[in-house]
Design a protein around this motif. Structure first.
Motif, PDB file in Angstrom:
ATOM      1  N   PRO A   1       1.031   8.736   7.671  1.00 45.18           N
ATOM      2  CA  PRO A   1       0.902   7.905   6.468  1.00 45.18           C
ATOM      3  C   PRO A   1       0.021   8.586   5.432  1.00 45.18           C
ATOM      4  O   PRO A   1      -0.885   9.354   5.765  1.00 45.18           O
ATOM      5  CB  PRO A   1       0.248   6.621   7.002  1.00 45.18           C
ATOM      6  CG  PRO A   1      -0.468   7.042   8.240  1.00 45.18           C
ATOM      7  CD  PRO A   1       0.373   8.119   8.845  1.00 45.18           C
ATOM      8  N   ARG A   2       0.310   8.291   4.173  1.00 45.15           N
ATOM      9  CA  ARG A   2      -0.448   8.922   3.087  1.00 45.15           C
ATOM     10  C   ARG A   2      -1.788   8.236   2.862  1.00 45.15           C
ATOM     11  O   ARG A   2      -2.740   8.863   2.393  1.00 45.15           O
ATOM     12  CB  ARG A   2       0.372   8.880   1.794  1.00 45.15           C
ATOM     13  CG  ARG A   2       1.663   9.651   1.833  1.00 45.15           C
ATOM     14  CD  ARG A   2       2.332   9.687   0.469  1.00 45.15           C
ATOM     15  NE  ARG A   2       2.537   8.356  -0.087  1.00 45.15           N
ATOM     16  CZ  ARG A   2       3.580   7.590   0.161  1.00 45.15           C
ATOM     17  NH1 ARG A   2       4.523   8.022   0.993  1.00 45.15           N
ATOM     18  NH2 ARG A   2       3.708   6.400  -0.388  1.00 45.15           N
ATOM     19  N   ASP A   3      -1.837   6.928   3.137  1.00 50.10           N
ATOM     20  CA  ASP A   3      -3.020   6.133   2.798  1.00 50.10           C
ATOM     21  C   ASP A   3      -3.840   5.852   4.064  1.00 50.10           C
ATOM     22  O   ASP A   3      -3.302   5.434   5.091  1.00 50.10           O
ATOM     23  CB  ASP A   3      -2.587   4.822   2.142  1.00 50.10           C
ATOM     24  CG  ASP A   3      -3.739   4.102   1.461  1.00 50.10           C
ATOM     25  OD1 ASP A   3      -4.645   3.618   2.179  1.00 50.10           O
ATOM     26  OD2 ASP A   3      -3.726   4.004   0.218  1.00 50.10           O
ATOM     27  N   GLN A   4      -5.147   6.050   3.969  1.00 48.61           N
ATOM     28  CA  GLN A   4      -6.026   5.844   5.127  1.00 48.61           C
ATOM     29  C   GLN A   4      -5.965   4.403   5.620  1.00 48.61           C
ATOM     30  O   GLN A   4      -6.071   4.134   6.823  1.00 48.61           O
ATOM     31  CB  GLN A   4      -7.471   6.222   4.760  1.00 48.61           C
ATOM     32  CG  GLN A   4      -8.452   6.142   5.933  1.00 48.61           C
ATOM     33  CD  GLN A   4      -8.127   7.143   7.026  1.00 48.61           C
ATOM     34  OE1 GLN A   4      -7.839   8.306   6.741  1.00 48.61           O
ATOM     35  NE2 GLN A   4      -8.170   6.704   8.283  1.00 48.61           N
ATOM     36  N   ARG A   5      -5.759   3.446   4.701  1.00 50.00           N
ATOM     37  CA  ARG A   5      -5.685   2.035   5.112  1.00 50.00           C
ATOM     38  C   ARG A   5      -4.478   1.789   6.015  1.00 50.00           C
ATOM     39  O   ARG A   5      -4.551   0.985   6.952  1.00 50.00           O
ATOM     40  CB  ARG A   5      -5.632   1.141   3.878  1.00 50.00           C
ATOM     41  CG  ARG A   5      -6.908   1.140   3.049  1.00 50.00           C
ATOM     42  CD  ARG A   5      -6.692   0.427   1.722  1.00 50.00           C
ATOM     43  NE  ARG A   5      -5.740   1.147   0.870  1.00 50.00           N
ATOM     44  CZ  ARG A   5      -5.308   0.701  -0.300  1.00 50.00           C
ATOM     45  NH1 ARG A   5      -5.732  -0.479  -0.766  1.00 50.00           N
ATOM     46  NH2 ARG A   5      -4.457   1.413  -1.023  1.00 50.00           N
ATOM     47  N   THR A   6      -3.388   2.465   5.740  1.00 46.20           N
ATOM     48  CA  THR A   6      -2.207   2.331   6.595  1.00 46.20           C
ATOM     49  C   THR A   6      -2.506   2.854   7.987  1.00 46.20           C
ATOM     50  O   THR A   6      -2.204   2.204   8.996  1.00 46.20           O
ATOM     51  CB  THR A   6      -1.014   3.111   5.989  1.00 46.20           C
ATOM     52  OG1 THR A   6      -0.836   2.733   4.629  1.00 46.20           O
ATOM     53  CG2 THR A   6       0.251   2.838   6.770  1.00 46.20           C
TER      54      THR A   6
ATOM     55  N   VAL B   1       0.842  -1.197   0.000  1.00 49.71           N
ATOM     56  CA  VAL B   1       0.000   0.000   0.000  1.00 49.71           C
ATOM     57  C   VAL B   1       0.875   1.244   0.000  1.00 49.71           C
ATOM     58  O   VAL B   1       0.644   2.190  -0.755  1.00 49.71           O
ATOM     59  CB  VAL B   1      -0.943  -0.011   1.217  1.00 49.71           C
ATOM     60  CG1 VAL B   1      -1.694   1.323   1.333  1.00 49.71           C
ATOM     61  CG2 VAL B   1      -1.926  -1.170   1.117  1.00 49.71           C
ATOM     62  N   GLU B   2       1.883   1.255   0.869  1.00 45.81           N
ATOM     63  CA  GLU B   2       2.856   2.342   0.851  1.00 45.81           C
ATOM     64  C   GLU B   2       4.108   1.921   1.597  1.00 45.81           C
ATOM     65  O   GLU B   2       4.094   1.033   2.449  1.00 45.81           O
ATOM     66  CB  GLU B   2       2.290   3.636   1.445  1.00 45.81           C
ATOM     67  CG  GLU B   2       1.912   3.604   2.902  1.00 45.81           C
ATOM     68  CD  GLU B   2       1.401   4.989   3.363  1.00 45.81           C
ATOM     69  OE1 GLU B   2       2.174   5.974   3.269  1.00 45.81           O
ATOM     70  OE2 GLU B   2       0.244   5.067   3.801  1.00 45.81           O
ATOM     71  N   CYS B   3       5.200   2.573   1.243  1.00 46.34           N
ATOM     72  CA  CYS B   3       6.494   2.335   1.874  1.00 46.34           C
ATOM     73  C   CYS B   3       7.177   3.682   2.054  1.00 46.34           C
ATOM     74  O   CYS B   3       7.201   4.498   1.129  1.00 46.34           O
ATOM     75  CB  CYS B   3       7.346   1.403   1.013  1.00 46.34           C
ATOM     76  SG  CYS B   3       9.008   1.111   1.667  1.00 46.34           S
TER      77      CYS B   3
ATOM     78  N   VAL C   1       7.681   8.362   9.185  1.00 48.54           N
ATOM     79  CA  VAL C   1       6.592   8.902   8.358  1.00 48.54           C
ATOM     80  C   VAL C   1       5.401   7.950   8.376  1.00 48.54           C
ATOM     81  O   VAL C   1       4.246   8.374   8.550  1.00 48.54           O
ATOM     82  CB  VAL C   1       7.080   9.142   6.915  1.00 48.54           C
ATOM     83  CG1 VAL C   1       5.926   9.553   6.013  1.00 48.54           C
ATOM     84  CG2 VAL C   1       8.174  10.207   6.902  1.00 48.54           C
ATOM     85  N   ILE C   2       5.661   6.664   8.207  1.00 46.01           N
ATOM     86  CA  ILE C   2       4.570   5.680   8.179  1.00 46.01           C
ATOM     87  C   ILE C   2       3.758   5.729   9.475  1.00 46.01           C
ATOM     88  O   ILE C   2       2.527   5.624   9.461  1.00 46.01           O
ATOM     89  CB  ILE C   2       5.130   4.258   7.954  1.00 46.01           C
ATOM     90  CG1 ILE C   2       5.667   4.107   6.524  1.00 46.01           C
ATOM     91  CG2 ILE C   2       4.081   3.190   8.253  1.00 46.01           C
ATOM     92  CD1 ILE C   2       4.609   4.077   5.450  1.00 46.01           C
ATOM     93  N   PHE C   3       4.446   5.907  10.591  1.00 45.83           N
ATOM     94  CA  PHE C   3       3.756   5.831  11.878  1.00 45.83           C
ATOM     95  C   PHE C   3       3.200   7.167  12.369  1.00 45.83           C
ATOM     96  O   PHE C   3       2.428   7.186  13.325  1.00 45.83           O
ATOM     97  CB  PHE C   3       4.685   5.229  12.939  1.00 45.83           C
ATOM     98  CG  PHE C   3       4.779   3.733  12.854  1.00 45.83           C
ATOM     99  CD1 PHE C   3       3.857   2.923  13.502  1.00 45.83           C
ATOM    100  CD2 PHE C   3       5.764   3.125  12.096  1.00 45.83           C
ATOM    101  CE1 PHE C   3       3.919   1.555  13.412  1.00 45.83           C
ATOM    102  CE2 PHE C   3       5.847   1.739  12.002  1.00 45.83           C
ATOM    103  CZ  PHE C   3       4.919   0.949  12.659  1.00 45.83           C
TER     104      PHE C   3
END
Length: 252
Positions: free
Chosen positions: A238-243, A226-228, A233-235
């Motif tokens: 995140p750019r994606d609502q699913r993340t 979904v994203e990397c 940044v991920i935590f």
């Protein structure tokens, strides 16, 4: 992010006619720790095993796409798979020491690869156990069975066994999920110490662990990334609502 050690390009993996990895592309930098997160059954462990072709051992499977290790596709017909697995080692979810002595567990790989002299093996065993932060605990009982070690010690022994053949990349499939919190902390400290010499890819269901140890995090869902991004940044954004939904516990 540093020099790429592994570049995965449009990777698909099939069990029979079922596609379980879908056009996965990911760059894994050298001397970085890359965490793979996502719910059970999303393809994380399958992806991890594509990086040293362990999935070749499963019948009726095939791949398409490329996995470039130092810019060489590991799925090319001329690749020596045994040599590949020496370069890209694996540590499994549950400790799996061989039913032999602590010494023989660590010396097993070097012996397979032709090291015969006792002094050379002694040096490798000591160096590997020290690198796995286990030497001080077992130096006086190397001839005793590895099965007598605690779970956390067994997992560090398995890491030492992996290090003994001088890999360049270490794959870890939930290496502390079967361990208590104290042993988990020791494994995490060990992982961080190994980053200077090795490239590490870790599958984990523990979000706190991913946040603590990794430089980069990739979120898998239904066989896709979904994203990397950088772990911070991920935590945090995140750019994606699913993340965000997964990290905050709304599903998975």
């Amino acid at each position: 992010m540093g020099k790429p050690k592994i570049r995965v390009k449009n990777l698909n993996f099939y069990y029979g006619s079922t596609r379980t990895l879908k056009d996965v592309s990911l760059t894994i930098p050298e001397h970085h720790i890359t965490a793979l997160i996502g719910p059970s059954g999303c393809g994380k462990s399958t992806f991890l095993r594509t990086l040293n072709r362990l999935n070749d051992l499963i019948e009726d499977t095939h791949v398409s796409g490329e996995v470039l290790l130092d810019e060489k596709n590991i799925y090319d017909p001329d690749v020596d798979v045994i040599g590949l697995r020496k370069r890209v080692g694996m540590v499994f979810q549950r400790p799996n020491p061989f039913p032999m002595s602590i010494y023989d567990n660590v010396a097993y790989g070097p012996r397979i690869h032709g090291v015969k002299k006792k002094k050379d093996l002694d040096d490798i065993v000591e160096r590997s156990l020290k690198a796995a932060a286990l030497w001080d605990e077992v130096a006086d009982r190397l001839k005793q069975s590895a099965l007598g070690l605690s779970g956390g010690q067994q997992q560090r022994l398995c890491i030492a066994r992996c290090l003994a053949v001088d890999p360049e990349v270490i794959l870890m499939d939930e290496p502390s999920s079967a361990l208590d919190p104290v042993s988990t902390l020791k494994i995490e400290e060990l992982i961080l110490s190994l980053k200077e010499r090795y490239t590490i890819v870790i599958v984990t269901h523990n979000m706190q662990q991913a946040a603590r140890v990794s430089d980069t995090t990739a979120f898998f869902l239904h066989g896709e990334i979904v994203e990397c991004d950088e772990t911070a940044v991920i935590f945090t954004r995140p750019r994606d609502q699913r993340t965000e939904d997964y990290i905050t516990g709304r599903f998975g």
